[in-house]
Design a protein around this motif. Structure first.
Motif, mmCIF file in Angstrom:
data_model
loop_
_atom_site.group_PDB
_atom_site.id
_atom_site.type_symbol
_atom_site.label_atom_id
_atom_site.label_comp_id
_atom_site.label_asym_id
_atom_site.label_seq_id
_atom_site.Cartn_x
_atom_site.Cartn_y
_atom_site.Cartn_z
ATOM 1 N N GLN A 21 0.760 -1.178 -0.097
ATOM 2 C CA GLN A 21 -0.028 -0.088 -0.047
ATOM 3 C C GLN A 21 0.664 1.223 0.012
ATOM 4 O O GLN A 21 0.566 2.166 -0.789
ATOM 5 N N LEU A 22 1.980 1.318 0.810
ATOM 6 C CA LEU A 22 2.738 2.373 0.757
ATOM 7 C C LEU A 22 3.329 2.596 -0.549
ATOM 8 O O LEU A 22 3.537 3.718 -0.933
ATOM 9 N N ARG A 23 3.881 1.652 -1.231
ATOM 10 C CA ARG A 23 4.352 1.654 -2.613
ATOM 11 C C ARG A 23 3.235 2.159 -3.561
ATOM 12 O O ARG A 23 3.507 3.131 -4.387
ATOM 13 N N ALA A 24 2.170 1.800 -3.444
ATOM 14 C CA ALA A 24 1.062 2.200 -4.223
ATOM 15 C C ALA A 24 0.771 3.574 -4.000
ATOM 16 O O ALA A 24 0.424 4.509 -4.955
ATOM 17 N N GLU A 25 0.780 3.976 -2.932
ATOM 18 C CA GLU A 25 0.497 5.496 -2.451
ATOM 19 C C GLU A 25 1.372 6.409 -2.946
ATOM 20 O O GLU A 25 1.477 7.556 -3.619
ATOM 21 N N ALA A 26 2.703 5.873 -2.888
ATOM 22 C CA ALA A 26 3.988 6.590 -3.408
ATOM 23 C C ALA A 26 3.791 6.928 -4.769
ATOM 24 O O ALA A 26 4.112 8.002 -5.317
ATOM 25 N N SER A 27 3.380 5.856 -5.584
ATOM 26 C CA SER A 27 3.191 5.843 -7.033
ATOM 27 C C SER A 27 2.266 6.805 -7.556
ATOM 28 O O SER A 27 2.535 7.832 -8.338
ATOM 29 N N LEU A 28 1.214 7.071 -6.536
ATOM 30 C CA LEU A 28 0.309 8.032 -6.883
ATOM 31 C C LEU A 28 0.551 9.588 -6.764
ATOM 32 O O LEU A 28 0.364 10.323 -7.564
ATOM 33 N N CYS A 29 1.413 9.645 -5.645
ATOM 34 C CA CYS A 29 1.868 10.922 -5.257
ATOM 35 C C CYS A 29 3.094 11.150 -6.287
ATOM 36 O O CYS A 29 3.174 12.434 -6.659
ATOM 37 N N LYS A 30 3.910 10.257 -6.795
ATOM 38 C CA LYS A 30 4.827 10.645 -7.788
ATOM 39 C C LYS A 30 3.819 11.241 -9.091
ATOM 40 O O LYS A 30 4.373 12.125 -9.562
ATOM 41 N N ASP A 31 2.797 10.502 -9.188
ATOM 42 C CA ASP A 31 2.193 10.947 -10.456
ATOM 43 C C ASP A 31 1.672 12.396 -10.458
ATOM 44 O O ASP A 31 1.619 13.130 -11.309
ATOM 45 N N LEU A 32 1.060 12.569 -9.228
ATOM 46 C CA LEU A 32 0.638 13.939 -9.117
ATOM 47 C C LEU A 32 1.594 15.139 -8.675
ATOM 48 O O LEU A 32 1.620 16.167 -9.298
ATOM 49 N N GLY A 33 3.033 14.641 -8.296
ATOM 50 C CA GLY A 33 4.097 15.598 -8.389
ATOM 51 C C GLY A 33 4.628 15.880 -9.619
ATOM 52 O O GLY A 33 5.362 16.509 -9.669
ATOM 53 N N LYS A 34 4.151 15.357 -10.698
ATOM 54 C CA LYS A 34 4.537 15.333 -12.031
ATOM 55 C C LYS A 34 3.917 16.477 -12.854
ATOM 56 O O LYS A 34 4.491 17.137 -13.646
ATOM 57 N N SER A 35 2.795 16.973 -12.150
ATOM 58 C CA SER A 35 1.911 17.969 -12.631
ATOM 59 C C SER A 35 2.683 19.234 -12.553
ATOM 60 O O SER A 35 3.186 19.471 -11.688
ATOM 61 N N GLU A 36 2.017 20.013 -13.365
ATOM 62 C CA GLU A 36 2.687 21.419 -13.271
ATOM 63 C C GLU A 36 1.595 22.299 -12.559
ATOM 64 O O GLU A 36 0.408 21.862 -12.681
ATOM 65 N N LYS A 37 1.918 23.033 -11.768
ATOM 66 C CA LYS A 37 0.793 24.001 -10.729
ATOM 67 C C LYS A 37 -0.145 24.665 -11.808
ATOM 68 O O LYS A 37 -1.140 24.689 -11.520
ATOM 69 N N GLU A 38 0.490 25.120 -12.977
ATOM 70 C CA GLU A 38 -0.724 25.791 -13.779
ATOM 71 C C GLU A 38 -0.199 25.480 -15.196
ATOM 72 O O GLU A 38 0.990 25.612 -15.542
ATOM 73 N N ARG A 39 -0.939 25.225 -16.252
ATOM 74 C CA ARG A 39 -0.702 25.047 -17.602
ATOM 75 C C ARG A 39 -1.608 25.538 -18.555
ATOM 76 O O ARG A 39 -2.963 25.581 -18.191
ATOM 77 N N LEU A 40 -1.210 25.960 -19.713
ATOM 78 C CA LEU A 40 -2.484 26.221 -20.701
ATOM 79 C C LEU A 40 -3.113 25.250 -20.922
ATOM 80 O O LEU A 40 -2.623 24.106 -21.500
#
Length: 170
Positions: A96-115
């Motif tokens: 579960q920790l690995r799955a949560e880390a993976s989700l957080c990594k995906d969210l962390g790849k996002s830009e704060k704002e983009r066109l």
């Protein structure tokens, strides 16, 4: 009876799981021969009954190891972050920790704002409702926790002994 570390029992179970289809394939190979009409069939390898007997023993040993591994994973605990967890629960928590880390990594790849798009003189933006940097940091911490927990599980797997004679395989 001989004992082996739980870690070796887990590895042996994996070996036996791979060996079963190999023995089934061997049964198919040794169960038939091609001969000319009138010739007496001769075995080209091990006898069918010998391969069947080995398969039966491997299956029995695989079942026994399952039982021993499951019991050891329930009866033995790991202390993680001040909490005593049965090994089976610790294994699930690490997943579960690995799955949560993976989700957080995906969210962390996002830009704060983009066109997002622009048409009819309207400019749209996709805006993250969170801070991607915080999620990248959280992903790193979750991965570290998962690694620490996995290390504790591995160490425990070498401390715990199960009663099994592995001399047929090692």
């Amino acid at each position: 009876m001989k004992t082996i570390p739980l870690a070796e029992a887990v590895k042996l179970k994996s070996v036996l799981t791979k060996k079963i289809p190999e023995l089934i394939q061997e049964i198919h190979l040794v169960s038939h021969v091609i001969i000319e009409k009138g010739e007496t069939p001769k075995s080209s390898g091990r006898l069918l009954k010998d391969v069947e007997a080995e398969l039966e023993q491997v299956r029995k040993d695989a079942r026994t190891l399952d039982r021993l591994i499951y019991r050891a994973n329930i009866d033995n605990t790991i202390n993680f972050k001040g909490e005593e967890l049965p090994i089976v629960e610790a294994i699930e928590l690490a997943s579960q920790l690995r799955a949560e880390a993976s989700l957080c990594k995906d969210l962390g790849k996002s830009e704060k704002e983009r066109l997002y798009s622009g048409r009819d003189n309207v400019v749209l933006y996709q805006v993250a409702l969170y801070d991607p940097i915080v999620y990248r940091q959280k992903a790193n911490e979750l991965e570290k926790e998962a690694h620490r927990l996995s290390n504790l599980i591995n160490a425990k797997n070498y401390q715990v002994e199960v009663e099994f004679d592995d001399s047929n395989y090692f």
